[in-house]
Write an enzyme that holds these catalytic residues in place. Structure first.
Site, mmCIF file in Angstrom:
data_model
loop_
_atom_site.group_PDB
_atom_site.id
_atom_site.type_symbol
_atom_site.label_atom_id
_atom_site.label_comp_id
_atom_site.label_asym_id
_atom_site.label_seq_id
_atom_site.Cartn_x
_atom_site.Cartn_y
_atom_site.Cartn_z
ATOM 1 N N ASN A 20 22.056 -15.188 -16.534
ATOM 2 C CA ASN A 20 21.975 -13.739 -16.524
ATOM 3 C C ASN A 20 20.788 -13.187 -15.873
ATOM 4 O OD1 ASN A 20 19.641 -14.847 -18.217
ATOM 5 N ND2 ASN A 20 20.271 -13.765 -20.282
ATOM 6 N N GLU A 50 3.370 -16.282 -21.010
ATOM 7 C CA GLU A 50 3.955 -16.468 -20.056
ATOM 8 C C GLU A 50 3.387 -16.251 -18.791
ATOM 9 O OE1 GLU A 50 8.226 -15.249 -22.281
ATOM 10 O OE2 GLU A 50 7.482 -14.104 -20.422
ATOM 11 N N TYR A 68 9.834 -21.848 -22.515
ATOM 12 C CA TYR A 68 10.892 -21.657 -23.633
ATOM 13 C C TYR A 68 10.785 -22.497 -24.684
ATOM 14 C CZ TYR A 68 13.904 -18.852 -20.385
ATOM 15 O OH TYR A 68 14.350 -17.708 -19.451
ATOM 16 N N LYS A 99 0.901 -1.133 -0.011
ATOM 17 C CA LYS A 99 -0.022 0.026 0.089
ATOM 18 C C LYS A 99 0.841 1.220 -0.090
ATOM 19 C CE LYS A 99 -3.803 -2.413 2.379
ATOM 20 N NZ LYS A 99 -4.793 -2.354 3.459
ATOM 21 N N HIS A 134 14.836 -13.166 -16.278
ATOM 22 C CA HIS A 134 14.016 -13.056 -17.498
ATOM 23 C C HIS A 134 12.967 -12.058 -17.643
ATOM 24 C CE1 HIS A 134 11.334 -14.578 -20.654
ATOM 25 N NE2 HIS A 134 10.338 -14.398 -19.667
HETATM 26 P P1 RTP Z 1 14.980 -14.341 -21.523
HETATM 27 O O1 RTP Z 1 14.245 -15.146 -22.286
HETATM 28 O O2 RTP Z 1 15.809 -15.354 -20.524
HETATM 29 O O3 RTP Z 1 14.618 -13.116 -20.968
HETATM 30 O O4 RTP Z 1 16.339 -14.172 -22.419
HETATM 31 P P2 RTP Z 1 16.356 -13.270 -23.862
HETATM 32 O O5 RTP Z 1 15.018 -13.305 -24.131
HETATM 33 O O6 RTP Z 1 16.957 -12.133 -23.561
HETATM 34 O O7 RTP Z 1 16.936 -14.389 -24.633
HETATM 35 P P3 RTP Z 1 16.692 -15.715 -25.312
HETATM 36 O O8 RTP Z 1 16.986 -15.836 -26.620
HETATM 37 O O9 RTP Z 1 14.927 -15.784 -25.208
HETATM 38 O O10 RTP Z 1 17.035 -16.930 -24.555
HETATM 39 C C1 RTP Z 1 16.627 -17.429 -23.248
HETATM 40 C C2 RTP Z 1 17.912 -17.688 -22.299
HETATM 41 O O11 RTP Z 1 18.511 -18.660 -22.781
HETATM 42 C C3 RTP Z 1 19.902 -18.478 -22.490
HETATM 43 N N1 RTP Z 1 20.731 -18.558 -23.362
HETATM 44 N N2 RTP Z 1 21.927 -19.182 -23.548
HETATM 45 N N3 RTP Z 1 24.197 -19.075 -26.143
HETATM 46 C C4 RTP Z 1 23.721 -19.567 -25.067
HETATM 47 O O12 RTP Z 1 24.424 -20.313 -24.317
HETATM 48 C C5 RTP Z 1 22.662 -18.774 -24.592
HETATM 49 N N4 RTP Z 1 21.816 -18.176 -25.306
HETATM 50 C C6 RTP Z 1 20.727 -17.745 -24.661
HETATM 51 C C7 RTP Z 1 20.181 -17.085 -21.544
HETATM 52 O O13 RTP Z 1 19.908 -17.492 -20.234
HETATM 53 C C8 RTP Z 1 18.629 -16.499 -22.216
HETATM 54 O O14 RTP Z 1 18.439 -15.463 -21.219
#
Ligand code: RTP
Length: 140
Positions: free
Chosen positions: A107, A121, A44, A12, A110
């Site tokens: 990172n 989501e 995902y 609040k 999300h």
């Molecule tokens: P998020 O969905 O987690 O917010 O991340 P984002 O849109 O910035 O990136 P996305 O392409 O949707 O990828 C989802 C999560 O996958 C992991 N990732 N690992 N090369 C790699 O090892 C790699 N690329 C992506 C990251 O944790 C990313 O946030």
């Protein structure tokens, strides 16, 4: 008792004005939700087939997470701007990932990348089971 039960908690005006938001969220942080692998695979689903997909699901299911829904003008774009880019190395200082994250696979946060993704989501939260730390304890 239902693992899908939801509640609405609102801090609040006096709580916000007195700077208690972090403190109150920290209390909820101690009784968190853990996403199931089924939920995460759905969340995902656009990344299925990527080489990092199995590792991503394993990492995301490895512990409790905090789920938040924020509403407001351009909330999706604003949220992404505040988080920074996927790879923290390219994320500017001042962004959450730029300041705190170490690697693309760790990172920190999300954020939905479009209004459509956000709707998907948020909806998923209502249909897929979460296990709270309390329920884990009860069923052990
Ligand atoms: P998020 O969905 O987690 O917010 O991340 P984002 O849109 O910035 O990136 P996305 O392409 O949707 O990828 C989802 C999560 O996958 C992991 N990732 N690992 N090369 C790699 O090892 C790699 N690329 C992506 C990251 O944790 C990313 O946030």
């Amino acid at each position: 008792m239902s693992v899908n039960e939801r509640t609405y908690i609102m801090i609040k005006p006096d709580g916000v004005q007195r700077g208690l938001v972090g403190n109150i969220i920290a209390r909820f942080e101690q009784r968190l939700v853990q996403a199931t692998e089924a939920h995460l695979e759905n969340h995902y689903s656009d990344l299925k087939g990527k080489p990092f997909f199995p590792g991503l699901i394993k990492y995301m299911a490895s512990g409790p997470v905090v789920a938040m829904v924020w509403q407001g003008l351009d909330a999706v774009k604003t949220g992404r701007a505040m988080l920074g880019t996927t790879n923290p190395l390219q994320s500017p200082p001042g962004s959450i990932r730029g300041d705190f994250a170490l690697a693309v696979g760790r990172n920190i946060c999300h954020g939905s990348d479009s209004v459509e993704s956000a709707e998907k989501e948020i909806k998923l939260q209502g249909v897929v089971q979460y296990t709270t730390s309390l329920e884990t304890w009860i069923f052990e």
